[in-house]
Design a protein around this motif. Structure first.
Motif, PDB file in Angstrom:
ATOM      1  N   LEU A   1      13.061   3.754  -4.073  1.00  0.00           N
ATOM      2  CA  LEU A   1      13.376   5.292  -4.365  1.00  0.00           C
ATOM      3  C   LEU A   1      14.856   5.362  -4.379  1.00  0.00           C
ATOM      4  O   LEU A   1      15.259   6.304  -5.227  1.00  0.00           O
ATOM      5  CB  LEU A   1      13.024   6.047  -3.184  1.00  0.00           C
ATOM      6  N   ALA A   2      15.603   4.499  -3.900  1.00  0.00           N
ATOM      7  CA  ALA A   2      17.034   4.779  -4.201  1.00  0.00           C
ATOM      8  C   ALA A   2      17.366   4.448  -5.498  1.00  0.00           C
ATOM      9  O   ALA A   2      18.523   4.716  -6.152  1.00  0.00           O
ATOM     10  CB  ALA A   2      17.621   3.654  -3.164  1.00  0.00           C
ATOM     11  N   ILE A   3      16.857   3.227  -5.953  1.00  0.00           N
ATOM     12  CA  ILE A   3      17.038   2.786  -7.601  1.00  0.00           C
ATOM     13  C   ILE A   3      16.573   3.996  -8.400  1.00  0.00           C
ATOM     14  O   ILE A   3      17.404   4.355  -9.331  1.00  0.00           O
ATOM     15  CB  ILE A   3      16.346   1.644  -7.875  1.00  0.00           C
ATOM     16  N   MET A   4      15.472   4.677  -8.086  1.00  0.00           N
ATOM     17  CA  MET A   4      14.997   5.839  -9.038  1.00  0.00           C
ATOM     18  C   MET A   4      15.946   6.920  -8.975  1.00  0.00           C
ATOM     19  O   MET A   4      16.416   7.487  -9.969  1.00  0.00           O
ATOM     20  CB  MET A   4      13.866   6.251  -8.451  1.00  0.00           C
ATOM     21  N   SER A   5      16.720   7.017  -7.735  1.00  0.00           N
ATOM     22  CA  SER A   5      17.563   8.028  -7.500  1.00  0.00           C
ATOM     23  C   SER A   5      18.921   7.905  -8.252  1.00  0.00           C
ATOM     24  O   SER A   5      19.410   8.810  -9.125  1.00  0.00           O
ATOM     25  CB  SER A   5      17.792   8.559  -5.869  1.00  0.00           C
ATOM     26  N   MET A   6      19.274   6.556  -8.205  1.00  0.00           N
ATOM     27  CA  MET A   6      20.639   6.326  -8.708  1.00  0.00           C
ATOM     28  C   MET A   6      20.291   6.134 -10.393  1.00  0.00           C
ATOM     29  O   MET A   6      21.291   6.768 -11.144  1.00  0.00           O
ATOM     30  CB  MET A   6      21.245   5.024  -8.391  1.00  0.00           C
ATOM     31  N   GLY A   7      19.255   5.859 -10.814  1.00  0.00           N
ATOM     32  CA  GLY A   7      19.136   5.938 -12.294  1.00  0.00           C
ATOM     33  C   GLY A   7      18.992   7.421 -12.687  1.00  0.00           C
ATOM     34  O   GLY A   7      19.519   7.482 -13.927  1.00  0.00           O
ATOM     35  N   SER A   8      18.373   8.239 -12.102  1.00  0.00           N
ATOM     36  CA  SER A   8      18.221   9.455 -12.353  1.00  0.00           C
ATOM     37  C   SER A   8      19.736  10.193 -12.637  1.00  0.00           C
ATOM     38  O   SER A   8      19.949  10.855 -13.815  1.00  0.00           O
ATOM     39  CB  SER A   8      17.319  10.313 -11.527  1.00  0.00           C
ATOM     40  N   TRP A   9      20.543  10.097 -11.648  1.00  0.00           N
ATOM     41  CA  TRP A   9      21.848  10.837 -11.683  1.00  0.00           C
ATOM     42  C   TRP A   9      22.619  10.188 -12.939  1.00  0.00           C
ATOM     43  O   TRP A   9      23.424  10.916 -13.437  1.00  0.00           O
ATOM     44  CB  TRP A   9      22.235  10.595 -10.378  1.00  0.00           C
ATOM     45  N   TYR A  10      22.670   8.773 -13.123  1.00  0.00           N
ATOM     46  CA  TYR A  10      23.281   7.947 -14.112  1.00  0.00           C
ATOM     47  C   TYR A  10      22.850   8.632 -15.467  1.00  0.00           C
ATOM     48  O   TYR A  10      23.583   8.822 -16.305  1.00  0.00           O
ATOM     49  CB  TYR A  10      23.000   6.548 -13.918  1.00  0.00           C
ATOM     50  N   VAL A  11      21.357   8.852 -15.560  1.00  0.00           N
ATOM     51  CA  VAL A  11      20.952   9.427 -17.002  1.00  0.00           C
ATOM     52  C   VAL A  11      21.417  10.742 -17.211  1.00  0.00           C
ATOM     53  O   VAL A  11      21.754  11.126 -18.342  1.00  0.00           O
ATOM     54  CB  VAL A  11      19.488   9.257 -17.098  1.00  0.00           C
ATOM     55  N   ILE A  12      21.420  11.572 -16.261  1.00  0.00           N
ATOM     56  CA  ILE A  12      21.468  12.927 -16.048  1.00  0.00           C
ATOM     57  C   ILE A  12      23.048  12.913 -16.493  1.00  0.00           C
ATOM     58  O   ILE A  12      23.739  13.893 -17.409  1.00  0.00           O
ATOM     59  CB  ILE A  12      21.237  13.894 -14.928  1.00  0.00           C
ATOM     60  N   ILE A  13      24.135  12.279 -15.772  1.00  0.00           N
ATOM     61  CA  ILE A  13      25.538  12.577 -16.037  1.00  0.00           C
ATOM     62  C   ILE A  13      25.833  12.072 -17.339  1.00  0.00           C
ATOM     63  O   ILE A  13      26.615  12.642 -18.285  1.00  0.00           O
ATOM     64  CB  ILE A  13      26.252  11.684 -15.004  1.00  0.00           C
ATOM     65  N   THR A  14      25.467  10.843 -17.927  1.00  0.00           N
ATOM     66  CA  THR A  14      25.691  10.310 -19.175  1.00  0.00           C
ATOM     67  C   THR A  14      25.144  11.285 -20.399  1.00  0.00           C
ATOM     68  O   THR A  14      25.793  11.321 -21.448  1.00  0.00           O
ATOM     69  CB  THR A  14      25.007   8.734 -19.231  1.00  0.00           C
ATOM     70  N   LYS A  15      23.840  11.889 -20.389  1.00  0.00           N
ATOM     71  CA  LYS A  15      23.594  12.783 -21.177  1.00  0.00           C
ATOM     72  C   LYS A  15      24.167  13.962 -21.373  1.00  0.00           C
ATOM     73  O   LYS A  15      24.379  14.542 -22.444  1.00  0.00           O
ATOM     74  CB  LYS A  15      21.871  12.998 -20.918  1.00  0.00           C
ATOM     75  N   VAL A  16      24.587  14.292 -20.235  1.00  0.00           N
ATOM     76  CA  VAL A  16      25.287  15.489 -20.150  1.00  0.00           C
ATOM     77  C   VAL A  16      26.730  15.260 -21.033  1.00  0.00           C
ATOM     78  O   VAL A  16      27.171  16.009 -21.907  1.00  0.00           O
ATOM     79  CB  VAL A  16      25.715  16.387 -19.020  1.00  0.00           C
ATOM     80  N   TYR A  17      27.156  14.277 -20.852  1.00  0.00           N
ATOM     81  CA  TYR A  17      28.614  13.859 -21.511  1.00  0.00           C
ATOM     82  C   TYR A  17      28.506  13.549 -23.128  1.00  0.00           C
ATOM     83  O   TYR A  17      29.107  14.070 -23.892  1.00  0.00           O
ATOM     84  CB  TYR A  17      28.917  12.596 -20.953  1.00  0.00           C
TER      85      TYR A  17
END
Length: 286
Positions: A88-104
């Protein structure tokens, strides 16, 4: 008779004198007694005030350890529960990484679209306009793909209509840009759909272990049941906390991608018209 009257008067005088002599002595002995009681009552609140303040400060500084919280879950869980938490921690970190990079990336594409509208269409030629854009710009990639298609219309490719050939080349470039814009969205969709079930698995596993421990101990009181079951339910809460941002981020990024791709498709359509207008005319076959 007169003698009896004198004796009575003398006795009355002696009684009055004795009363006046006794009363002043008794009064001073009785009047000081209320003073110590009043002093004691006044001193009692004064002594109780520091004690109350000390008790209040002790209650304020007292730290109560929660035996049923997240720390208890980490300490009392087995290897399966810890692996579930790690997933679950890996899923959460991966999700926030994708969200931040895609917004950029979407912000950068919007900035590149404004730059293309400002510099590309005012250039004297398509090649000069493409060179004026940044190398990382998707609009430069589409323009170079269209130029390459118009310059390679020879040999077997010469049998294809120039309009169709340029249109196909530009469309392939647009599809490539769209594919890069969608990178990571599949991960968000996967996390949003599977994280609640991963958390539910941790909950079921924790409840099974809790019931097993309760059965071995032979005690089913509320304090024995509430702790393990509550710790197991934390897994479900963590799974939902991981899934909700992933689902919301996925829907938000998909909508922003559609807006960005509208600029890309408009640029490709205008470029197609310009390339057809400036392309060299092929000789007419007999």
């Amino acid at each position: 008779m007169l003698k009896m009257t004198r004796l009575t008067a003398a006795a009355a005088v002696l009684l009055i004198a004795a009363a006046t002599a006794v009363i002043p002595q008794v009064a001073p002995a009785q009047t000081p007694s209320p003073a110590p009681a009043a002093q004691t009552e006044a001193a009692a609140p004064a002594a109780a005030a520091p004690a109350a303040k000390a008790a209040a400060s002790a209650r304020a500084t007292e730290v109560v350890d929660n035996p049923y919280g997240f720390q208890a879950l980490l300490k009392g869980s087995d290897i399966v529960a810890k692996i579930t938490l790690a997933i679950l921690a890996i899923m959460s970190m991966g999700s926030w990484y994708v969200i931040i990079t895609k917004v950029y990336e979407q912000y950068r594409m919007a900035k590149q679209a404004r730059a293309a509208d400002k510099t590309f269409w005012t250039a004297p030629s398509v090649r000069e306009g493409a060179e004026a854009l940044k190398k990382s710009s998707p609009f430069r990639f589409i323009a170079e793909s269209g130029l390459e298609a118009s310059g390679k219309h020879t040999g077997l490719l010469g049998n294809v209509d120039l309009n169709e050939w340029i249109s196909m080349s530009i469309q392939r470039a647009i599809d490539n840009v769209q594919s890069r814009m969608q990178d990571g969205l599949a991960f968000l969709a996967t996390v949003g759909s599977t994280a609640p079930f991963v958390g539910l698995f941790g909950t079921v596993w924790g409840i099974v272990n809790a019931l097993t421990a309760i059965g071995i101990a032979g005690q089913a009181s509320i304090d024995k049941v509430a702790g393990p079951v509550g710790e197991a339910l934390i897994m479900t809460a963590i799974g939902l906390a991981v899934a909700v941002p992933a689902v919301l981020g996925y829907n938000w990024l998909v909508r922003r991608n559609k807006t960005a791709m509208e600029y890309v498709r408009s640029f490709g359509a205008d470029l197609h018209a310009v390339l057809l207008a400036t392309a060299p005319k092929s000789p007419t076959r007999a």
